[in-house]
Scaffold this active site. Structure first.
Site: not given
Ligand SMILES: [Zn+2]
Length: 689
Positions: A475-476, A479, A482
Site C-alpha cells: 500500500h505505502e 503511494h 505515485h
Molecule cells: Zn494510503
C-alpha cells in the site's frame, strides 16, 4: 572535504539529505530565514508591474515555497520518526508561524489581484490542459481560503488556521503520549496462554529494551502488541483491561483530547460558514471527486444498505460459534480468529514464516519491474535517522530490451523505515520530500519515504510479517510510486497532491497483488527453507479472505459516517456530549455493545491530527476501494504482470498527478465510470448473476 559544521543543513535543497547533521537547534534559524526568503519572493512577484504572464505569476507562485516546504517536510518527518523533547519544542515553535504564512497566501490582497489580473489576460484565456486547470484551481483555492472576504473575515480565517494547527498538533501528541505511557508487564508465563510465539518474542524484546529482569513480557498499546493480545490471549480479564486502556486513550487529565476535539470541530465549522459553505464537509469536498458532503454520505449509506444483512448474519454466526450468551468488544477478535481457524482450518500465524520482510520487499520490486519497467535497488551508506532505515533508488529501465538491466535514468529515491520505536508515531504512511522538476528533455528525480510499525526482527529470526503487514508495505509503496513516477510541469500537481478520494487508488490497487498466487510465488518464501507457501495453505488463505468481510466493511463505513456526522450534524454552540454522539453512531457498526464511555474518537488521528487531514474525508478509503477493485479487473483481464496494462496505468494515472480531473483520468484508463459492484464482488458481498 566535509561541509562546515556551521552551515545549516535545512537551508539548501539537497537530494542526499544530511540526516546525520540535522539538529533540533537548526530548525528555528532555518525556518526564520526561509520564511523571510519566501516573503521577499512574494514581494517580488506582487510588485512586478510588467504585463502578467503565466511565467511571472502562476509559475512563480508554484515555486514560491519550495525551499520552505523542503525544510518543513524534513522537520515534520523527523518529529514523526525520531522525536526528542528538543525537536518537538523546536517544531512547535515554528509550526504556527509557518502555518500562518501558508494560510496568509490566499488572503494576500496583492497576490490575489496579481492572479486575478493574470486570469483576465489574453494568454490566460487561451490556456489549455494542465496550465488551464492550474489557473482555475488556483482561483478556486483562493476563494475557498477567503480571498473574497473583507479584511475582518480574512483576519479571522488566518487566526482559525493558526489555532487549528496548534490544536491538531496537541491532539496528535496526546495520542502518542497516552499510548506510550501505558504498559503491562507480566512475569508469569502461564498468563500468556493462547499467545503465539511471535507475540511472546515481541513482548520479551520489549521488556528487555526496558531493562526489565528476565523472565518478563511487556505489552503496550502499540498496534502489533495490542492486536496480538486482543486476537489471541485466552485470559479474558486481561484482554478487557488492554481493550479498555486502548479505547480510553487521550481521555486522562494531562492528555485529554475531548476539549481539543470540540474546539477543532468548532473552528472547522466556523471557517466553513465564513466562506459561505453549509459545513466543513461541503468546504473540503468541493474539489474532490465526491464534490459535497451529501454525496459522500449517500455513497456510504448505499454501501451500508448492501452490507447490513451479511453483517447481521456474520455476527449471529460468531455468537453461535462462541457458545456464549453475549460477546463483548474484547471478545470479537479472539472468537473470530477461532471461528476462522475452525471454518478454514487456517491460522494467520502459519503464514508468517513465508513473509520475511526482505523477501517481501524484493518481490514487490520485481512486480513493479515487470509492470512499469522500473528497477529498485538499495543504496548503502546514505545518511539516515535510524540505523534500521534503508535507502533505495528507482531507475527507469523500461527502454532496455529485456527490462532487466538496471542502470536507466534515476526517476526517484526513497527511505524505508519499517519498525516501531518509542520516538516514532504509530501507523504506516508515505511522505514526499522533494519533487523533481520536469524539463523539456528530462525529469529530475523525486525523493520520498515510506514508514510503518511492522513486526520487528527477533533474537534468532528476521522480521516475519503477517499478511496484513505485507499489504501495508504494498500500500505505502503504491503511494510512493505515485510520487516517484510523476511527470508533470507544475509542482503543485505532482504525485499525491490529488483529491483525497483519489489518492488511495494507486496505493490500494497494489494490495491486490498480495492475493495472487503468481505474485506471491515471487516473494513468499519460508525464511529457513526457502520453500514457497504450500498450495493447501495458500488456498486456505484465499478462501478465508472474505471471512467477516461485512464486518470489516461496516467498520470502515462507521468511521466514514461518524466523521461526516461530526462535521455536519453538530449545531453551532451545541453542548451535546461528543463521546456519546460518536459512540451512538459507531454502535450501529459494531458487532458488540460498546462501553458507555467508549472514547475511541478522541484518539482518531486520521480526523484530528492535522488541520484538514481525513476530516470529513474518511469516506475516501471506501471510495478509493471502489476505484481500485474496479481498476484491478483490467489487470486480471490483461494479466497481472502485463506491461501493456501496467504501462497504461503508469502513463494514465501514476505519472499524471493532478494535472487532469481524476474522474477523467479514471475514465481514460477504464474507458468508463467506476462500477461499485467490483468491490462488493471482490469482498464476496455480491454474487453476479
Ligand atoms: Zn494510503
Amino acid at each position: 572535504m566535509t561541509p562546515t559544521t556551521t552551515a545549516n543543513p535545512l537551508l539548501q535543497i539537497q537530494f542526499q539529505i544530511p540526516f546525520d547533521q540535522i539538529r533540533a537547534d537548526n530548525v528555528q534559524p532555518a525556518v526564520e530565514e526561509l520564511l523571510q526568503g519566501a516573503r521577499a519572493e512574494l514581494d517580488r512577484l506582487t510588485s512586478d508591474h510588467g504585463p502578467r504572464t503565466f511565467a511571472n505569476t502562476l509559475q512563480r507562485l508554484d515555486q514560491l515555497t519550495e525551499r520552505l516546504d523542503y525544510a518543513m517536510q524534513i522537520v515534520r518527518h523527523l518529529e514523526a520518526v525520531a522525536t526528542t523533547p528538543d525537536l518537538r519544542a523546536a517544531y512547535n515553535a515554528v509550526q504556527p508561524k509557518v502555518s500562518e504564512f501558508y494560510s496568509s497566501l490566499p488572503l494576500n490582497e496583492a497576490l490575489w489581484q496579481a492572479v486575478l489580473g493574470y486570469s483576465r489576460t489574453e494568454e490566460a484565456r487561451d490556456l489549455t490542459g494542465a496550465r488551464k486547470r492550474f489557473l482555475e484551481k488556483t482561483l478556486d483555492n483562493f476563494r475557498r481560503h477567503g480571498a473574497e472576504l473583507n479584511a475582518e473575515g480574512k483576519k479571522r480565517i488566518a487566526e482559525i488556521d493558526v489555532e487549528l494547527t496548534k490544536q491538531t498538533i496537541r491532539f496528535s501528541e496526546n495520542v502518542l503520549d497516552s499510548t506510550n505511557q501505558y504498559e503491562w508487564v507480566i512475569t508469569d508465563e502461564r498468563q500468556l496462554a493462547g499467545l503465539p510465539e511471535s507475540a511472546r518474542a515481541m513482548a520479551r524484546a520489549s521488556a528487555a529494551s526496558k531493562g526489565l529482569a528476565e523472565p518478563s513480557w511487556r505489552f503496550t498499546l502499540q498496534a502489533p502488541s495490542y492486536l496480538a493480545v486482543l486476537t489471541y490471549l485466552d485470559d479474558e480479564p486481561m484482554r478487557r483491561k488492554l481493550y479498555e486502556a486502548f479505547v480510553h486513550r487521550a481521555t486522562e487529565d494531562k492528555y485529554d483530547n475531548r476539549p481539543i476535539m470540540r474546539s477543532i470541530l468548532e473552528l472547522r465549522r466556523e471557517k466553513a460558514r465564513l466562506l459561505g459553505y453549509r459545513d466543513f464537509a461541503d468546504l473540503v469536498l468541493e474539489d474532490r471527486m465526491a464534490h459535497a458532503g451529501d454525496r459522500a454520505r449517500q455513497f456510504l449509506e448505499d454501501l451500508k444498505n448492501k452490507t447490513e444483512s451479511t453483517f447481521r448474519k456474520e455476527n449471529a454466526d460468531l455468537l453461535a460459534f462462541s457458545g456464549k450468551k453475549e460477546l463483548q468488544p474484547w471478545d470479537i477478535a479472539y472468537y473470530a480468529e477461532k471461528e476462522r481457524a475452525a471454518l478454514y482450518d487456517f491460522d494467520e500465524e502459519a503464514l508468517r514464516p513465508y513473509f520475511p520482510l526482505e523477501s517481501v520487499v524484493q518481490g514487490m520490486f520485481e512486480i513493479v519491474r515487470r509492470l512499469y519497467g522500473i528497477a529498485v535497488l538499495e543504496k548503502p551508506d546514505v545518511p539516515v535517522w535510524d540505523p534500521h532505515v534503508k535507502y533505495y533508488e528507482i531507475r527507469d529501465v523500461s527502454r532496455t530490451p529485456d527490462g532487466s538491466r538496471p542502470g536507466g535514468d534515476l526517476v526517484g529515491a526513497f527511505y524505508a523505515d519499517w519498525f516501531p520505536r518509542e520516538s516514532k508515531r504509530g501507523g504506516a504512511w508515505m511522505d514526499n520530500l522533494i519533487t523533481g522538476e520536469l524539463h523539456s528533455d528530462h525529469q529530475d528525480p523525486h525523493l520520498g519515504l515510506i514508514c510503518g510499525n511492522l513486526t520487528p526482527p527477533g533474537d534468532d529470526r528476521p522480521s516475519l510479517l503477517t499478511h496484513r503487514e505485507v499489504q501495508t508495505i504494498f500500500h505505502e509503496f503504491g503511494h510512493l510510486l505515485h510520487h516517484c513516477l510523476t511527470r508533470v510541469e507544475l509542482r503543485g500537481f505532482a504525485g499525491v497532491n490529488v483529491a483525497w478520494d483519489f489518492v488511495e487508488l494507486p496505493s490500494q490497487i497494489m494490495e491486490n497483488w498480495t492475493w495472487e498466487r503468481d505474485a506471491l510465488d515471487l516473494f513468499a518464501r519460508h525464511y529457513q527453507t526457502g520453500a514457497p507457501i504450500p498450495p493447501e495453505l495458500l488456498e486456505k488463505m484465499r478462501r478465508a479472505r472474505n471471512f467477516r468481510a461485512a464486518n470489516a466493511q461496516m467498520r470502515q463505513l462507521g468511521f466514514g459516517l461518524v466523521d461526516l456526522a461530526l462535521h455536519r450534524d453538530i449545531a453551532p454552540g451545541s453542548d451535546v456530549d461528543l463521546l456519546s454522539f460518536a459512540r451512538d453512531i459507531l454502535q450501529h457498526f459494531s458487532p458488540a455493545k460498546l462501553p458507555e464511555d467508549y472514547a475511541m474518537i478522541v484518539s482518531f488521528t486520521h480526523l484530528f491530527a492535522s488541520p484538514v487531514g481525513y476530516g470529513a474525508g474518511y469516506y475516501s478509503y471506501k471510495w478509493a476501494e471502489v476505484l481500485d477493485a474496479d481498476a484491478f479487473t483490467r489487470f486480471q483481464e490483461g494479466g497481472i504482470f502485463s506491461r501493456e496494462v501496467g504501462g497504461r496505468f503508469r502513463d494514465g494515472i501514476l505519472s499524471r498527478g493532478d494535472s487532469e480531473d481524476p474522474a477523467e483520468l479514471y475514465r481514460n484508463f477504464m474507458g468508463r465510470d467506476p462500477d461499485p459492484n467490483a468491490l462488493l464482488e471482490r469482498s464476496g458481498l455480491l454474487v453476479r448473476q
